[in-house]
Motif scaffolding. Structure first.
Motif, PDB file in Angstrom:
ATOM      1  N   VAL A  67       3.785   0.923 -18.030  1.00 42.72           N
ATOM      2  CA  VAL A  67       2.546   1.715 -18.267  1.00 42.72           C
ATOM      3  C   VAL A  67       2.597   2.872 -19.403  1.00 42.72           C
ATOM      4  CG1 VAL A  67       3.335   3.617 -16.559  1.00 42.72           C
ATOM      5  CG2 VAL A  67       0.875   3.218 -17.125  1.00 42.72           C
ATOM      6  N   VAL A  79       2.374   4.002  -5.576  1.00 38.88           N
ATOM      7  CA  VAL A  79       1.772   3.566  -7.020  1.00 38.88           C
ATOM      8  C   VAL A  79       0.547   2.891  -6.841  1.00 38.88           C
ATOM      9  CG1 VAL A  79       2.616   1.148  -7.245  1.00 38.88           C
ATOM     10  CG2 VAL A  79       2.663   2.753  -9.169  1.00 38.88           C
ATOM     11  N   CYS A 116       2.134  -4.437  -5.719  1.00 40.43           N
ATOM     12  CA  CYS A 116       2.488  -3.239  -5.843  1.00 40.43           C
ATOM     13  C   CYS A 116       3.807  -3.083  -4.621  1.00 40.43           C
ATOM     14  CB  CYS A 116       1.722  -2.123  -5.360  1.00 40.43           C
ATOM     15  SG  CYS A 116       0.504  -1.859  -6.820  1.00 40.43           S
ATOM     16  N   THR A 117       4.465  -4.139  -4.355  1.00 38.77           N
ATOM     17  CA  THR A 117       5.492  -4.048  -3.244  1.00 38.77           C
ATOM     18  C   THR A 117       6.849  -3.763  -4.138  1.00 38.77           C
ATOM     19  OG1 THR A 117       5.485  -6.471  -3.856  1.00 38.77           O
ATOM     20  CG2 THR A 117       4.493  -5.992  -1.629  1.00 38.77           C
ATOM     21  N   HIS A 134      11.901   0.925 -18.094  1.00 35.12           N
ATOM     22  CA  HIS A 134      10.953   1.767 -18.963  1.00 35.12           C
ATOM     23  C   HIS A 134      11.497   1.999 -20.209  1.00 35.12           C
ATOM     24  CE1 HIS A 134       7.564   2.200 -16.300  1.00 35.12           C
ATOM     25  NE2 HIS A 134       8.294   2.764 -15.325  1.00 35.12           N
ATOM     26  N   HIS A 185       8.581  -8.930  -5.672  1.00 31.29           N
ATOM     27  CA  HIS A 185       7.749  -9.279  -6.558  1.00 31.29           C
ATOM     28  C   HIS A 185       7.654 -10.613  -7.212  1.00 31.29           C
ATOM     29  CE1 HIS A 185       7.630  -4.575  -8.233  1.00 31.29           C
ATOM     30  NE2 HIS A 185       7.277  -4.765  -6.993  1.00 31.29           N
ATOM     31  N   GLU A 206       4.195  -4.966 -10.868  1.00 35.00           N
ATOM     32  CA  GLU A 206       4.806  -3.517 -11.072  1.00 35.00           C
ATOM     33  C   GLU A 206       6.145  -3.935 -11.804  1.00 35.00           C
ATOM     34  OE1 GLU A 206       4.785  -0.562 -11.651  1.00 35.00           O
ATOM     35  OE2 GLU A 206       2.995  -0.207 -11.232  1.00 35.00           O
ATOM     36  N   SER A 212      -0.695  -5.159   2.928  1.00 33.39           N
ATOM     37  CA  SER A 212       0.593  -4.595   3.169  1.00 33.39           C
ATOM     38  C   SER A 212       1.197  -4.873   4.308  1.00 33.39           C
ATOM     39  CB  SER A 212       0.406  -2.826   2.868  1.00 33.39           C
ATOM     40  OG  SER A 212       1.652  -2.177   2.498  1.00 33.39           O
ATOM     41  N   ALA A 244       0.869  -1.308  -0.054  1.00 28.45           N
ATOM     42  CA  ALA A 244      -0.110   0.122   0.178  1.00 28.45           C
ATOM     43  C   ALA A 244       0.739   1.314  -0.017  1.00 28.45           C
ATOM     44  CB  ALA A 244      -0.979  -0.044   1.300  1.00 28.45           C
ATOM     45  N   VAL A 248       3.198   9.580 -10.308  1.00 32.41           N
ATOM     46  CA  VAL A 248       2.630   8.096 -10.757  1.00 32.41           C
ATOM     47  C   VAL A 248       1.068   8.947 -11.368  1.00 32.41           C
ATOM     48  CG1 VAL A 248       3.683   6.502  -9.401  1.00 32.41           C
ATOM     49  CG2 VAL A 248       2.080   7.912  -8.347  1.00 32.41           C
ATOM     50  N   LYS A 265       2.377  -2.791   6.678  1.00 36.46           N
ATOM     51  CA  LYS A 265       1.725  -2.152   8.070  1.00 36.46           C
ATOM     52  C   LYS A 265       0.177  -1.752   7.713  1.00 36.46           C
ATOM     53  CE  LYS A 265       5.625   0.902   8.371  1.00 36.46           C
ATOM     54  NZ  LYS A 265       5.762   1.903   7.504  1.00 36.46           N
TER      55      LYS A 265
HETATM   56  N1  LIG Z   1       5.055   1.624 -13.369  1.00 37.56           N
HETATM   57  C1  LIG Z   1       5.280   2.657 -12.884  1.00 37.56           C
HETATM   58  O1  LIG Z   1       5.594   3.760 -13.592  1.00 37.56           O
HETATM   59  C2  LIG Z   1       5.727   2.881 -11.444  1.00 37.56           C
HETATM   60  C3  LIG Z   1       5.783   3.819 -10.756  1.00 37.56           C
HETATM   61  C4  LIG Z   1       6.007   3.929  -9.582  1.00 37.56           C
HETATM   62  C5  LIG Z   1       6.578   2.804  -8.940  1.00 37.56           C
HETATM   63  N2  LIG Z   1       6.819   1.548  -9.649  1.00 37.56           N
HETATM   64  C6  LIG Z   1       7.120   0.445  -9.034  1.00 37.56           C
HETATM   65  O2  LIG Z   1       6.286   0.085  -8.069  1.00 37.56           O
HETATM   66  C7  LIG Z   1       6.735  -0.637  -6.881  1.00 37.56           C
HETATM   67  C8  LIG Z   1       6.321  -0.006  -5.636  1.00 37.56           C
HETATM   68  O3  LIG Z   1       6.702   1.164  -5.714  1.00 37.56           O
HETATM   69  P1  LIG Z   1       6.174   2.560  -4.745  1.00 37.56           P
HETATM   70  O4  LIG Z   1       6.709   3.918  -5.369  1.00 37.56           O
HETATM   71  O5  LIG Z   1       4.916   2.437  -4.594  1.00 37.56           O
HETATM   72  O6  LIG Z   1       6.945   2.418  -3.439  1.00 37.56           O
HETATM   73  P2  LIG Z   1       6.491   2.618  -1.855  1.00 37.56           P
HETATM   74  O7  LIG Z   1       5.973   3.805  -1.846  1.00 37.56           O
HETATM   75  O8  LIG Z   1       7.855   2.393  -0.929  1.00 37.56           O
HETATM   76  O9  LIG Z   1       5.509   1.180  -1.663  1.00 37.56           O
HETATM   77  C9  LIG Z   1       5.603   0.103  -1.658  1.00 37.56           C
HETATM   78  C10 LIG Z   1       4.822  -0.446  -0.319  1.00 37.56           C
HETATM   79  O10 LIG Z   1       5.189  -1.861  -0.442  1.00 37.56           O
HETATM   80  C11 LIG Z   1       4.902  -2.228   1.078  1.00 37.56           C
HETATM   81  N3  LIG Z   1       6.079  -3.214   1.471  1.00 37.56           N
HETATM   82  C12 LIG Z   1       7.206  -3.105   1.627  1.00 37.56           C
HETATM   83  N4  LIG Z   1       7.696  -4.382   2.269  1.00 37.56           N
HETATM   84  C13 LIG Z   1       6.454  -5.226   2.467  1.00 37.56           C
HETATM   85  C14 LIG Z   1       6.480  -6.648   2.621  1.00 37.56           C
HETATM   86  N5  LIG Z   1       7.522  -7.300   3.170  1.00 37.56           N
HETATM   87  N6  LIG Z   1       5.098  -7.161   2.654  1.00 37.56           N
HETATM   88  C15 LIG Z   1       4.208  -6.294   2.098  1.00 37.56           C
HETATM   89  N7  LIG Z   1       4.353  -5.165   1.782  1.00 37.56           N
HETATM   90  C16 LIG Z   1       5.375  -4.303   1.992  1.00 37.56           C
HETATM   91  C17 LIG Z   1       5.218  -0.990   1.898  1.00 37.56           C
HETATM   92  O11 LIG Z   1       4.039  -0.779   2.817  1.00 37.56           O
HETATM   93  P3  LIG Z   1       3.954  -0.293   4.256  1.00 37.56           P
HETATM   94  O12 LIG Z   1       3.543   1.125   4.111  1.00 37.56           O
HETATM   95  O13 LIG Z   1       2.927  -1.418   4.791  1.00 37.56           O
HETATM   96  O14 LIG Z   1       5.310  -0.773   4.927  1.00 37.56           O
HETATM   97  C18 LIG Z   1       5.188   0.046   0.974  1.00 37.56           C
HETATM   98  O15 LIG Z   1       4.348   1.220   1.282  1.00 37.56           O
HETATM   99  C19 LIG Z   1       8.135  -0.829  -7.272  1.00 37.56           C
HETATM  100  O16 LIG Z   1       8.734  -1.905  -7.868  1.00 37.56           O
HETATM  101  C20 LIG Z   1       8.486   0.360  -8.285  1.00 37.56           C
HETATM  102  O17 LIG Z   1       9.509   0.340  -9.238  1.00 37.56           O
HETATM  103  C21 LIG Z   1       6.368   1.679 -10.873  1.00 37.56           C
END
Ligand SMILES: NC(=O)c1ccc[n+]([C@@H]2O[C@H](COP(=O)([O-])OP(=O)(O)OC[C@H]3O[C@@H](n4cnc5c(N)ncnc54)[C@H](OP(=O)(O)O)[C@@H]3O)[C@@H](O)[C@H]2O)c1
Length: 364
Positions: free
Chosen positions: A128, A16, A76-77, A187, A82, A99, A37, A13, A310, A39
């Protein structure tokens, strides 16, 4: 009779995930039924923001997978989770949005591919930009022969990712992020494959790769924030080179040059150059034999891939496409198997840094 809505579980959560949730909520054939997620506070925050009540909320992914009515899992982790998340979702017979980057090694990709093939579920990977309006216009023009036979493509991911990004702490480390090309440059690699592919829904395959890496940011504790235009010291450094430049030979004869540049001191940009034997593209400016009287570049007034935010990314179109694929039992052009090839190029570059020799694909 009204068609059943597909139930979605969004896992991880963070940043993204909010856009994934919005996109699914806006599709009449889908609804978010659960969020999980690490937390619970993150799960609650995302649910509240989206106005979602009476949904499943979990910190245990396996329990979340058993929530009633889950048909699709959106992974989305952070990237190092992944593969494990995708395999568990496939074993639970769920369709999966993955993702980017999809995995941190060839071994992980093999295991993901096996699990998805065995389950026979549908997948889409969040490259995307394939749904960005300029990308869609250019791809359609390529397929309509606007530039003749494409012989050269150049794409660059130029983004000073740093502490402003919530995912930076995992992504900046060698063990969890692996490389700049994997974290963000994938990308640009996917874009090069997409534009080198001459058909409407196909990406070209890379036959050979040569790569260099460099830049100045690896290990540097001085960081620039392009959003505020300020520098700060004592920041956690990138543990790998921020610059990688790859030369590609595609199996259809096209040559490509793809770079990732996390060391750039400027706002995010994603330059695109495409050259054919009857026309050319420079970002949204085109020159084409279809306009025989052309005297100036023609500018396409489309939304450009010019933001790393995003909220600017076309997740709605991606998720609409995926729902459509599921409902019509169709494979996405951007499925796991296709994305594996893009990621293979990233790992081929890594091999190249060791051997200093061109690397031939496929690797798996
Ligand atoms: N396609 C695109 O253009 C695009 C854009 C942005 C990101 N992404 C990709 O999306 C992915 C996530 O990126 P983000 O920017 O959303 O990062 P982020 O804000 O750090 O979100 C990832 C979330 O995963 C959760 N997480 C971490 N460890 C975990 C675990 N062991 N079990 C369950 N949940 C866990 C964290 O949740 P908690 O808050 O609960 O700790 C965190 O909020 C990455 O691979 C990134 O490269 C892609």
């Amino acid at each position: 009779m009204a068609q059943k809505q597909l139930g979605v579980l969004v896992h991880g959560a963070g940043w993204v995930s909010g856009e994934h949730i919005k996109a699914f909520q806006n599709n009449p054939h889908a609804r978010v039924v659960a969020i999980s997620s690490r937390k619970m506070e993150s799960v609650r925050r995302r649910a509240e923001e989206a106005g979602l009540q009476r949904i499943g909320m979990y910190t245990d992914f396996e329990r979340a997978l058993r929530h009633e009515g889950v048909d699709i899992v959106s992974v989305c982790t952070p990237q190092h989770l992944h593969a494990e998340n995708t395999i568990k979702a496939a074993e639970a017979d769920k369709h999966i949005v993955i993702e980017k980057p999809i995995a941190n090694s060839l071994e992980e990709m093999r295991a993901m591919r096996d699990a998805v093939r065995k389950a026979g579920v549908k997948t889409v990977v969040s490259f995307v930009l394939r749904w960005n309006p300029l990308f869609q216009t250019l791809k359609s023009l390529i397929a309509d022969d606007a530039f003749g036979k494409i012989y050269y493509v150049e794409t660059d991911y130029q983004s000073n990712i740093a502490s402003w990004w919530s995912g930076y702490e995992d992504a900046r480390k060698k063990a969890t992020g692996i490389s700049a090309m994997l974290v963000g440059g994938c990308h640009a690699l996917d874009a090069a494959r997409w534009f080198a592919g001459r058909k409407r829904e196909s990406a070209a395959r890379v036959a050979e790769v040569f790569a260099y890496r460099g830049g100045w940011r690896k290990g540097a504790e001085r960081e620039y924030n392009y959003l505020t235009g300020t520098w700060s010291d004592g920041k956690p450094p990138l543990e790998y080179e921020g610059l990688e430049v790859l030369i590609l030979k595609f199996d259809n004869g096209v040559i490509g040059k793809v770079s990732v540049n996390l060391d750039c001191i400027m706002p995010y940009t994603f330059p695109i150059e495409i050259f054919g034997d009857e026309g050319s593209v420079k970002n949204n400016r085109i020159w084409s034999h279809k306009f025989p009287g052309q005297k100036e570049w023609i500018e396409v007034p489309a939304i450009l891939p010019d933001s790393s935010d995003v909220t600017h990314h076309p997740f709605q179109a991606q998720m609409d496409h995926f729902i459509n694929c599921i409902l019509n039992d169709r494979e996405s052009h951007c499925n796991l198997e296709d994305a594996i090839h893009t990621h293979e190029v990233v790992f081929a570059a890594q091999k190249c840094y060791e051997t200093r020799q061109p690397v031939t694909l496929p690797l798996m």
